[in-house]
Design a protein around this motif. Sequence first.
Motif, mmCIF file in Angstrom:
data_model
loop_
_atom_site.group_PDB
_atom_site.id
_atom_site.type_symbol
_atom_site.label_atom_id
_atom_site.label_comp_id
_atom_site.label_asym_id
_atom_site.label_seq_id
_atom_site.Cartn_x
_atom_site.Cartn_y
_atom_site.Cartn_z
ATOM 1 N N THR A 97 0.823 -1.201 0.000
ATOM 2 C CA THR A 97 0.000 0.000 0.000
ATOM 3 C C THR A 97 0.864 1.261 0.000
ATOM 4 O O THR A 97 0.520 2.253 -0.641
ATOM 5 N N HIS A 98 1.991 1.202 0.680
ATOM 6 C CA HIS A 98 2.873 2.366 0.813
ATOM 7 C C HIS A 98 4.133 2.243 -0.037
ATOM 8 O O HIS A 98 5.149 2.878 0.263
ATOM 9 N N ASP A 99 4.051 1.451 -1.114
ATOM 10 C CA ASP A 99 5.150 1.295 -2.079
ATOM 11 C C ASP A 99 6.484 0.959 -1.421
ATOM 12 O O ASP A 99 7.537 1.414 -1.853
ATOM 13 N N GLY A 100 6.458 0.176 -0.347
ATOM 14 C CA GLY A 100 7.673 -0.273 0.311
ATOM 15 C C GLY A 100 8.336 0.772 1.181
ATOM 16 O O GLY A 100 9.453 0.584 1.642
ATOM 17 N N HIS A 101 7.668 1.880 1.437
ATOM 18 C CA HIS A 101 8.229 2.942 2.268
ATOM 19 C C HIS A 101 8.048 2.558 3.734
ATOM 20 O O HIS A 101 6.930 2.565 4.255
ATOM 21 N N ASN A 102 9.162 2.246 4.397
ATOM 22 C CA ASN A 102 9.106 1.726 5.764
ATOM 23 C C ASN A 102 8.511 2.701 6.765
ATOM 24 O O ASN A 102 7.727 2.303 7.632
ATOM 25 N N THR A 103 8.881 3.965 6.680
ATOM 26 C CA THR A 103 8.383 4.939 7.654
ATOM 27 C C THR A 103 6.876 5.101 7.531
ATOM 28 O O THR A 103 6.153 5.079 8.532
ATOM 29 N N ARG A 104 6.386 5.261 6.312
ATOM 30 C CA ARG A 104 4.941 5.416 6.115
ATOM 31 C C ARG A 104 4.203 4.160 6.560
ATOM 32 O O ARG A 104 3.120 4.233 7.151
ATOM 33 N N SER A 143 12.530 -2.934 -0.197
ATOM 34 C CA SER A 143 13.415 -2.443 -1.259
ATOM 35 C C SER A 143 12.904 -2.852 -2.634
ATOM 36 O O SER A 143 12.880 -2.046 -3.568
ATOM 37 N N ALA A 144 12.479 -4.087 -2.760
ATOM 38 C CA ALA A 144 11.953 -4.571 -4.038
ATOM 39 C C ALA A 144 10.684 -3.808 -4.434
ATOM 40 O O ALA A 144 10.495 -3.474 -5.609
ATOM 41 N N MET A 145 9.840 -3.502 -3.465
ATOM 42 C CA MET A 145 8.605 -2.773 -3.761
ATOM 43 C C MET A 145 8.893 -1.340 -4.188
ATOM 44 O O MET A 145 8.224 -0.797 -5.068
ATOM 45 N N ARG A 146 9.902 -0.711 -3.554
ATOM 46 C CA ARG A 146 10.275 0.647 -3.957
ATOM 47 C C ARG A 146 10.797 0.645 -5.389
ATOM 48 O O ARG A 146 10.470 1.527 -6.173
ATOM 49 N N THR A 147 11.574 -0.361 -5.736
ATOM 50 C CA THR A 147 12.110 -0.471 -7.092
ATOM 51 C C THR A 147 10.975 -0.650 -8.087
ATOM 52 O O THR A 147 10.946 0.014 -9.129
ATOM 53 N N GLU A 148 10.029 -1.518 -7.778
ATOM 54 C CA GLU A 148 8.876 -1.743 -8.654
ATOM 55 C C GLU A 148 8.058 -0.466 -8.840
ATOM 56 O O GLU A 148 7.510 -0.219 -9.904
ATOM 57 N N GLY A 171 9.230 2.448 -8.891
ATOM 58 C CA GLY A 171 10.035 3.467 -9.550
ATOM 59 C C GLY A 171 10.661 4.456 -8.595
ATOM 60 O O GLY A 171 11.093 5.535 -8.992
ATOM 61 N N ILE A 172 10.723 4.098 -7.324
ATOM 62 C CA ILE A 172 11.351 4.963 -6.325
ATOM 63 C C ILE A 172 12.809 4.550 -6.230
ATOM 64 O O ILE A 172 13.121 3.407 -5.925
ATOM 65 N N VAL A 173 13.705 5.498 -6.511
ATOM 66 C CA VAL A 173 15.132 5.186 -6.559
ATOM 67 C C VAL A 173 15.789 5.519 -5.225
ATOM 68 O O VAL A 173 15.505 6.546 -4.624
ATOM 69 N N GLY A 174 16.687 4.647 -4.787
ATOM 70 C CA GLY A 174 17.452 4.898 -3.573
ATOM 71 C C GLY A 174 16.752 4.401 -2.330
ATOM 72 O O GLY A 174 15.534 4.248 -2.304
ATOM 73 N N PRO A 175 17.545 4.150 -1.292
ATOM 74 C CA PRO A 175 16.976 3.635 -0.045
ATOM 75 C C PRO A 175 16.136 4.666 0.695
ATOM 76 O O PRO A 175 15.237 4.345 1.426
ATOM 77 N N ARG A 176 16.451 5.945 0.505
ATOM 78 C CA ARG A 176 15.702 7.009 1.197
ATOM 79 C C ARG A 176 15.279 8.045 0.163
ATOM 80 O O ARG A 176 16.101 8.748 -0.372
ATOM 81 N N THR A 177 14.031 8.112 -0.078
ATOM 82 C CA THR A 177 13.506 9.082 -1.029
ATOM 83 C C THR A 177 12.563 10.022 -0.300
ATOM 84 O O THR A 177 11.592 9.599 0.308
ATOM 85 N N ARG A 178 12.881 11.291 -0.332
ATOM 86 C CA ARG A 178 12.038 12.293 0.304
ATOM 87 C C ARG A 178 10.888 12.648 -0.626
ATOM 88 O O ARG A 178 11.032 12.632 -1.827
ATOM 89 N N PHE A 179 9.782 12.989 -0.067
ATOM 90 C CA PHE A 179 8.648 13.392 -0.880
ATOM 91 C C PHE A 179 8.241 14.807 -0.484
ATOM 92 O O PHE A 179 8.451 15.252 0.624
ATOM 93 N N VAL A 180 7.686 15.518 -1.422
ATOM 94 C CA VAL A 180 7.243 16.889 -1.197
ATOM 95 C C VAL A 180 5.746 16.867 -0.993
ATOM 96 O O VAL A 180 5.015 16.237 -1.750
ATOM 97 N N ARG A 181 5.294 17.533 0.024
ATOM 98 C CA ARG A 181 3.857 17.593 0.309
ATOM 99 C C ARG A 181 3.220 18.710 -0.446
ATOM 100 O O ARG A 181 3.697 19.713 -0.698
#
Length: 79
Positions: free
Chosen positions: A29-36, A62-67, A69-79
């Motif tokens: 649901t959260h595209d592999g983002h651990n914090t979320r 990590s595999a879900m983030r790659t699927e 299209g989120i690159v890198g272990p830590r990707t910041r998002f803009v609100r």
Amino acid sequence: MSTSNALPGRLAKAQAHYEREFILTALKTHDGHNTRTAVWLGVSRRTLYVKLREHGLEGEASAMRTEAGIVGPRTRFVR
């Protein structure tokens, strides 16, 4: 084997299976983002990491983030 002794083992196995599937669904649901995922589950990131290790899911996020299209272990998002 009596049923009273077998039930706790079966119950523990069922709970572990449900917890694993629930965590996997939350990660998806959260595209592999651990914090979320941890926030959504209502646990700390540390607890999530422990649960991922317990269920053999360390590489799943990590595999879900790659699927996704989120690159890198830590990707910041803009609100």
